[in-house]
Design an enzyme around this catalytic site. Structure first.
Site, mmCIF file in Angstrom:
data_model
loop_
_atom_site.group_PDB
_atom_site.id
_atom_site.type_symbol
_atom_site.label_atom_id
_atom_site.label_comp_id
_atom_site.label_asym_id
_atom_site.label_seq_id
_atom_site.Cartn_x
_atom_site.Cartn_y
_atom_site.Cartn_z
ATOM 1 N N GLU A 251 24.214 -17.072 9.091
ATOM 2 C CA GLU A 251 25.342 -18.000 8.932
ATOM 3 C C GLU A 251 24.971 -19.365 9.478
ATOM 4 O O GLU A 251 24.121 -19.463 10.370
ATOM 5 C CB GLU A 251 26.560 -17.495 9.718
ATOM 6 C CG GLU A 251 27.143 -16.223 9.171
ATOM 7 C CD GLU A 251 28.278 -15.661 10.037
ATOM 8 O OE1 GLU A 251 28.802 -14.613 9.681
ATOM 9 O OE2 GLU A 251 28.600 -16.284 11.062
ATOM 10 N N LYS A 253 25.075 -22.307 11.888
ATOM 11 C CA LYS A 253 25.508 -22.452 13.290
ATOM 12 C C LYS A 253 26.154 -23.822 13.381
ATOM 13 O O LYS A 253 25.475 -24.849 13.387
ATOM 14 C CB LYS A 253 24.335 -22.334 14.255
ATOM 15 C CG LYS A 253 24.775 -22.428 15.707
ATOM 16 C CD LYS A 253 23.595 -22.268 16.654
ATOM 17 C CE LYS A 253 24.015 -22.047 18.097
ATOM 18 N NZ LYS A 253 24.938 -22.991 18.644
ATOM 19 N N ARG A 274 36.351 -20.802 25.073
ATOM 20 C CA ARG A 274 35.603 -19.677 25.637
ATOM 21 C C ARG A 274 35.745 -19.604 27.139
ATOM 22 O O ARG A 274 35.389 -18.618 27.752
ATOM 23 C CB ARG A 274 34.137 -19.725 25.194
ATOM 24 C CG ARG A 274 33.377 -20.897 25.703
ATOM 25 C CD ARG A 274 32.028 -20.906 25.064
ATOM 26 N NE ARG A 274 30.992 -20.518 26.001
ATOM 27 C CZ ARG A 274 29.708 -20.468 25.701
ATOM 28 N NH1 ARG A 274 29.318 -20.747 24.472
ATOM 29 N NH2 ARG A 274 28.829 -20.149 26.586
ATOM 30 N N GLU A 304 34.542 -21.485 15.105
ATOM 31 C CA GLU A 304 34.008 -22.721 15.672
ATOM 32 C C GLU A 304 34.810 -23.895 15.086
ATOM 33 O O GLU A 304 34.995 -23.975 13.866
ATOM 34 C CB GLU A 304 32.519 -22.843 15.301
ATOM 35 C CG GLU A 304 31.792 -23.993 15.951
ATOM 36 C CD GLU A 304 31.231 -23.676 17.337
ATOM 37 O OE1 GLU A 304 31.535 -22.597 17.901
ATOM 38 O OE2 GLU A 304 30.490 -24.530 17.849
ATOM 39 N N PHE A 345 34.229 -16.995 11.845
ATOM 40 C CA PHE A 345 33.086 -16.098 11.661
ATOM 41 C C PHE A 345 33.296 -14.675 12.162
ATOM 42 O O PHE A 345 32.449 -13.820 11.950
ATOM 43 C CB PHE A 345 31.812 -16.699 12.264
ATOM 44 C CG PHE A 345 31.908 -17.112 13.699
ATOM 45 C CD1 PHE A 345 31.838 -16.174 14.703
ATOM 46 C CD2 PHE A 345 32.044 -18.451 14.025
ATOM 47 C CE1 PHE A 345 31.917 -16.559 16.025
ATOM 48 C CE2 PHE A 345 32.122 -18.840 15.352
ATOM 49 C CZ PHE A 345 32.057 -17.890 16.357
ATOM 50 N N ARG A 421 25.981 -10.897 26.131
ATOM 51 C CA ARG A 421 24.927 -11.554 25.339
ATOM 52 C C ARG A 421 23.958 -10.448 24.952
ATOM 53 O O ARG A 421 22.885 -10.311 25.528
ATOM 54 C CB ARG A 421 24.237 -12.608 26.210
ATOM 55 C CG ARG A 421 23.587 -13.737 25.427
ATOM 56 C CD ARG A 421 22.923 -14.721 26.365
ATOM 57 N NE ARG A 421 23.817 -15.686 26.959
ATOM 58 C CZ ARG A 421 24.208 -16.833 26.393
ATOM 59 N NH1 ARG A 421 23.760 -17.157 25.194
ATOM 60 N NH2 ARG A 421 25.014 -17.653 27.031
ATOM 61 N N LYS A 427 20.668 -16.804 17.864
ATOM 62 C CA LYS A 427 20.723 -18.141 17.274
ATOM 63 C C LYS A 427 19.319 -18.637 16.951
ATOM 64 O O LYS A 427 18.371 -18.336 17.664
ATOM 65 C CB LYS A 427 21.456 -19.102 18.197
ATOM 66 C CG LYS A 427 21.021 -19.044 19.634
ATOM 67 C CD LYS A 427 21.943 -19.827 20.540
ATOM 68 C CE LYS A 427 21.464 -19.668 21.974
ATOM 69 N NZ LYS A 427 22.303 -20.252 22.972
HETATM 70 P P1 ATP Z 1 24.482 -23.438 22.234
HETATM 71 O O1 ATP Z 1 24.386 -24.440 23.352
HETATM 72 O O2 ATP Z 1 23.253 -23.303 21.431
HETATM 73 O O3 ATP Z 1 25.736 -23.540 21.447
HETATM 74 P P2 ATP Z 1 25.342 -21.511 24.005
HETATM 75 O O4 ATP Z 1 24.454 -20.812 24.959
HETATM 76 O O5 ATP Z 1 26.208 -22.514 24.548
HETATM 77 O O6 ATP Z 1 24.480 -22.054 22.853
HETATM 78 P P3 ATP Z 1 25.678 -19.267 22.481
HETATM 79 O O7 ATP Z 1 26.754 -18.288 22.483
HETATM 80 O O8 ATP Z 1 24.401 -18.817 23.045
HETATM 81 O O9 ATP Z 1 26.228 -20.504 23.218
HETATM 82 O O10 ATP Z 1 25.400 -19.834 21.009
HETATM 83 C C1 ATP Z 1 26.247 -19.556 20.030
HETATM 84 C C2 ATP Z 1 27.369 -20.557 19.888
HETATM 85 O O11 ATP Z 1 27.273 -21.155 18.610
HETATM 86 C C3 ATP Z 1 28.680 -19.856 19.863
HETATM 87 O O12 ATP Z 1 29.221 -19.751 21.146
HETATM 88 C C4 ATP Z 1 29.540 -20.692 18.953
HETATM 89 O O13 ATP Z 1 30.234 -21.656 19.725
HETATM 90 C C5 ATP Z 1 28.557 -21.422 18.072
HETATM 91 N N1 ATP Z 1 28.578 -21.025 16.649
HETATM 92 C C6 ATP Z 1 28.554 -21.894 15.611
HETATM 93 N N2 ATP Z 1 28.539 -21.259 14.438
HETATM 94 C C7 ATP Z 1 28.587 -19.941 14.690
HETATM 95 C C8 ATP Z 1 28.594 -18.774 13.869
HETATM 96 N N3 ATP Z 1 28.544 -18.834 12.526
HETATM 97 N N4 ATP Z 1 28.633 -17.580 14.503
HETATM 98 C C9 ATP Z 1 28.667 -17.501 15.851
HETATM 99 N N5 ATP Z 1 28.653 -18.575 16.674
HETATM 100 C C10 ATP Z 1 28.614 -19.786 16.112
#
Ligand code: ATP
Length: 559
Positions: A251, A253, A274, A304, A345, A421, A427
């Site tokens: 998907e 991001k 969150r 998101e 999502f 996690r 990602k």
């Molecule tokens: P980052 O700083 O890369 O966003 P993070 O460590 O803050 O990462 P992670 O949970 O590790 O947060 O990365 C996933 C984040 O990406 C999710 O918390 C969400 O906010 C965002 N996101 C965007 N598109 C999607 C998607 N299609 N599915 C899931 N998460 C998504």
């Protein structure tokens, strides 16, 4: 229960830095509060569960007034003591200690009374409430012994310093209720209790259900926030397939911020970030889109929020809309200036069914059934399902071209695990070198920048502890119109100051910033043992709190 008893526990906790000892102290105490599990909040230095957004709204200034009024000492005297001791709790303890002879404190303070008075503080708002707030604190201080006064003040201002983090509390609950015999058993219980907490975000409920052997009763309930599932990083497409399996869903991001949209049986819609903040009022547009475009009686949906330019319709990076998260006024105007699109999502609750154990592909099907997409309002995350690396790479290029951050790869079979996690999704992003960190200390500048905080100590997380990893003083702007400025950050941090030593201040760890860096080096200067070289503040992350920041383990992986 008498308040004195919990103060004894605070004192014991303060006298040791060892995690195991703290767990023992806490688990013994938990045995005594089975009939009043809410006492747990006081152990956390709060009066409400973690998901509850109510704040007590007690500033340093108000606490100084309360101490002065309760003891009949002038505010100037109290401020003088504060400058000397650097901790308002200790100030209250000292002054009340010295006054003790002259006033007779007859009533014994109970845990219930402390909870009641402090909770009332959150209900008072607006004009004329200052005196009422003062009255509630003074009443407590009048019945408090010196050490009790210390903890009342610390709880009121939200700076307990005793350090009962969620990991410690979870372990203490396990110790108290299960008494695991070995590490393997303990690990199993950690999994079970953490899982319950991630759904409930309320330690009193988790403790009560654990000791009554009713953990299975903890479920999701729309309207009450849950922790979102998190995703580790994959090195490349092959690594992603290795972690999530083949075929997998890929998907876009989206570069925005995470929300959980909740609709309860009565039709009430709430939006949580969150960090479990309720931002419903700030996003009337999302509430509208949810009402008009999601067909279901009740749900919890994971999505998101992405901003776009109202004229060009170009998607904007997170920073562009970040101010909408905290803004409490001019909402209508801001909604027009900084419009957002909701990219959905996942779904974890549908009508009366908890979906977290369902497969992801199943959950996505439900989303497809109930969402009526409308571009620039609400859409489903753009998705492909494939086992071909080439296809993924093409899709990745498309995501980047359209201004998104990269891709998420998701296991089709996986359940949803709140707060974890776990690698049910990963990602995939172009190489970036930044971490989200929390500001723990800062220093006032000199000369032209006197009065502004200009240098910031940033920390990462290791279990419940915050460890410094560098000092950053670049990336901020001189003028507010140019972006995140010294002035703006100073304003935010000033409200959080808990100690002052000359030009240096210690702040409550609440402001999360994304910090870019060039590399990471070993360093004896910082408590993490590492230092970011050439750090630079990129942006504020008002949607995140200290639990969302980079962990030491993640940082070490990048060395
Ligand atoms: P980052 O700083 O890369 O966003 P993070 O460590 O803050 O990462 P992670 O949970 O590790 O947060 O990365 C996933 C984040 O990406 C999710 O918390 C969400 O906010 C965002 N996101 C965007 N598109 C999607 C998607 N299609 N599915 C899931 N998460 C998504």
């Amino acid at each position: 229960m008498e308040y004195e008893e919990i103060c004894g526990v605070y004192q014991q906790l303060e006298s040791t830095t060892k995690g195991l000892e703290k767990t023992k102290i806490l688990s013994e105490f938990l045995g005594k509060i089975k009939s009043c599990p809410e006492t747990i909040y006081l152990l956390q230095g709060k009066v409400f569960p973690d998901y509850d957004e109510r704040v007590l709204g007690i500033s340093q200034k108000l606490s100084i007034k309360a101490i002065a009024k309760a003891t009949g000492i002038s505010e100037t005297e109290v401020i003088k003591e504060f400058k000397h001791l650097g901790d308002l709790g200790k100030v209250a303890e000292k002054i009340i200690g010295s006054k003790k002879q002259s006033v007779l404190f007859s009533k014994k303070l109970t845990v219930k009374k402390v909870l009641t008075n402090l909770r009332k503080l959150s209900e008072l708002e607006g004009k004329g409430t200052v005196n009422k707030k003062l009255g509630l604190i003074i009443e407590l201080l009048h019945s408090a012994k010196p050490a009790q006064a210390k903890y009342i003040i610390r709880t009121a201002i939200g700076d307990m310093k005793v350090g009962v983090g969620s990991g410690l509390l979870r372990d203490a609950i396990i110790e108290s209720c299960f008494k695991p015999k070995n590490i393997k058993q303990k690990k199993e219980y950690i999994e079970i209790v953490q899982d319950a907490y991630n759904k409930s975000t309320d330690f009193a409920e988790v403790f009560e259900k654990t000791h009554k052997n009713k953990l299975k009763d903890i479920s999701l309930s729309p309207g009450k926030p849950v922790k979102v599932m998190l995703f580790p990083k994959a090195k490349d497409v092959e690594d992603a397939f290795r972690i999530v399996g083949k075929p997998a869903a890929f998907e876009f991001k989206y570069d925005g911020f995470r929300v959980m949209i909740n609709k309860d049986e009565k039709g009430d819609i709430k939006i949580f970030t969150r960090r479990l903040d309720n931002v419903t009022k700030q996003f009337p547009d999302i509430v509208r889109y949810a009402k008009e475009h999601i067909k279901a009686k009740a749900y919890i949906i994971d999505a998101e929020v992405v901003g776009y330019d109202p004229k060009t319709k170009q998607y904007q990076p997170f920073q562009a809309i970040s101010q909408r998260i905290k803004r409490k006024y001019d909402i209508k105007k801001l909604e027009k200036q900084l419009p957002v699109e909701l990219n959905v999502f996942d779904i974890i609750f549908y009508n009366s069914k908890n979906l977290i154990s369902e497969k992801f592909e199943q959950r996505r099907k439900i989303l497809e059934k109930i969402i009526k997409p409308a571009k620039y309002k609400i859409v489903l995350a753009e998705q492909i399902i494939t086992n071909k690396k080439k296809k993924v790479e093409k899709f990745f290029d498309k995501a980047i071209k359209e201004g998104q951050e990269g891709l998420m790869a998701k296991s089709l079979e996986a359940p949803y695990k709140p707060g974890a996690r776990v690698g049910y999704g990963v990602k995939l992003k172009p190489e970036d070198k930044d971490f989200d960190l929390v500001i723990t200390e800062a220093e006032y500048g000199t000369g032209k920048r006197a009065g502004w905080l200009t240098s910031f100590d940033v920390s990462c997380r290791h279990e419940d502890k915050l460890l410094e990893i560098g000092k950053v003083s670049t990336g901020l702007k001189e003028k507010e119109s140019e972006g995140l400025s010294f002035k703006e950050l100073t304003k935010k941090l000033k409200k959080l100051i808990v100690e002052e030593h000359g030009r240096k201040v210690k702040v409550k760890p609440e402001i999360v910033v994304t910090v870019q860096y060039q590399n990471i080096q070993k360093s004896p200067t910082y408590s993490s043992g590492w230092a970011l070289r050439f750090p630079r503040i990129k942006q504020l992350r008002p949607d995140r709190n200290k639990e969302d920041i980079a962990t030491l383990t993640e940082i070490k992986k990048e060395v």
